[in-house]
Motif scaffolding. Sequence first.
Motif, short mmCIF file in Angstrom:
data_model
loop_
_atom_site.label_atom_id
_atom_site.label_comp_id
_atom_site.label_asym_id
_atom_site.label_seq_id
_atom_site.Cartn_x
_atom_site.Cartn_y
_atom_site.Cartn_z
N TYR A 53 -8.79 1.36 2.22
CA TYR A 53 -8.17 0.63 1.10
C TYR A 53 -6.87 1.32 0.66
N LEU A 54 -6.89 2.66 0.59
CA LEU A 54 -5.68 3.38 0.19
C LEU A 54 -4.55 3.19 1.20
N GLY A 55 -4.89 3.14 2.48
CA GLY A 55 -3.88 2.84 3.48
C GLY A 55 -3.32 1.44 3.29
N ALA A 56 -4.19 0.49 3.00
CA ALA A 56 -3.76 -0.89 2.75
C ALA A 56 -2.90 -0.98 1.50
N LEU A 57 -3.24 -0.21 0.49
CA LEU A 57 -2.45 -0.19 -0.75
C LEU A 57 -1.03 0.32 -0.47
N GLY A 58 -0.94 1.38 0.34
CA GLY A 58 0.37 1.90 0.72
C GLY A 58 1.18 0.88 1.50
N LEU A 59 0.52 0.16 2.40
CA LEU A 59 1.20 -0.87 3.18
C LEU A 59 1.65 -2.02 2.29
N ALA A 60 0.79 -2.43 1.34
CA ALA A 60 1.17 -3.49 0.41
C ALA A 60 2.40 -3.09 -0.40
N ALA A 61 2.45 -1.83 -0.83
CA ALA A 61 3.61 -1.34 -1.58
C ALA A 61 4.86 -1.36 -0.70
N ALA A 62 4.74 -0.89 0.53
CA ALA A 62 5.89 -0.86 1.44
C ALA A 62 6.40 -2.27 1.73
N PRO A 72 -1.69 7.23 -5.01
CA PRO A 72 -2.75 6.47 -5.66
C PRO A 72 -4.11 7.06 -5.31
N SER A 73 -5.13 6.67 -6.05
CA SER A 73 -6.49 7.12 -5.76
C SER A 73 -7.46 5.98 -6.06
N VAL A 74 -8.65 6.10 -5.50
CA VAL A 74 -9.68 5.09 -5.75
C VAL A 74 -11.03 5.79 -5.85
N ALA A 112 -3.96 -5.40 -1.44
CA ALA A 112 -4.62 -4.44 -0.54
C ALA A 112 -5.92 -5.02 0.01
N HIS A 113 -6.63 -5.81 -0.77
CA HIS A 113 -7.87 -6.42 -0.27
C HIS A 113 -7.60 -7.40 0.87
N GLY A 114 -6.43 -8.02 0.86
CA GLY A 114 -6.08 -8.94 1.94
C GLY A 114 -5.64 -8.23 3.20
N ILE A 115 -5.37 -6.93 3.10
CA ILE A 115 -4.91 -6.13 4.24
C ILE A 115 -6.04 -5.27 4.80
N CYS A 116 -6.84 -4.69 3.95
CA CYS A 116 -7.88 -3.73 4.34
C CYS A 116 -8.98 -4.40 5.16
N PRO A 117 -9.24 -3.95 6.39
CA PRO A 117 -10.31 -4.54 7.20
C PRO A 117 -11.69 -4.43 6.56
N TYR A 118 -11.96 -3.36 5.81
CA TYR A 118 -13.26 -3.24 5.14
C TYR A 118 -13.40 -4.31 4.06
N SER A 119 -12.33 -4.52 3.28
CA SER A 119 -12.36 -5.56 2.26
C SER A 119 -12.56 -6.93 2.88
#
Length: 133
Positions: A53-62, A72-74, A112-119
Amino acid sequence: MSTAAKLLFTGKTHVTSGSDGTAHSSDGSLDIKLAQPHPAAENLFAAAWSACYLGALGLAAAQRKVKLPSEPSVDTTIDLNNANGAFFLRARLDVSVPGVDHTVAQELIEAAHGICPYSKAVHGNIEVTTTLV
């Protein structure tokens, strides 16, 4: 999976059960004792999902050209529940995106939920609550 898909990474583990249970990854990055299957399973799932999720969050920001002034943290909580003899999971993700406008941060954690494979894997299968903290 499409034949045109590019394999990015494969995670492989060997897990044993019992009072001397363990989990080892083939690349050596994971080596832990699992004396009981629970809460180990929920903790491992929470850690894996959080990392993804944190990787996805970074990608969403980029993708949105948003600079994250600090990391960020979760804090992820996975609950194992039982109702009428059926087991099911619930998840809570408390996400911190310090130094980013609240509205922008909220958009990022949703994206990030739309990017993260776990989500994506759990979407519609378990109750997930995501809170910006």
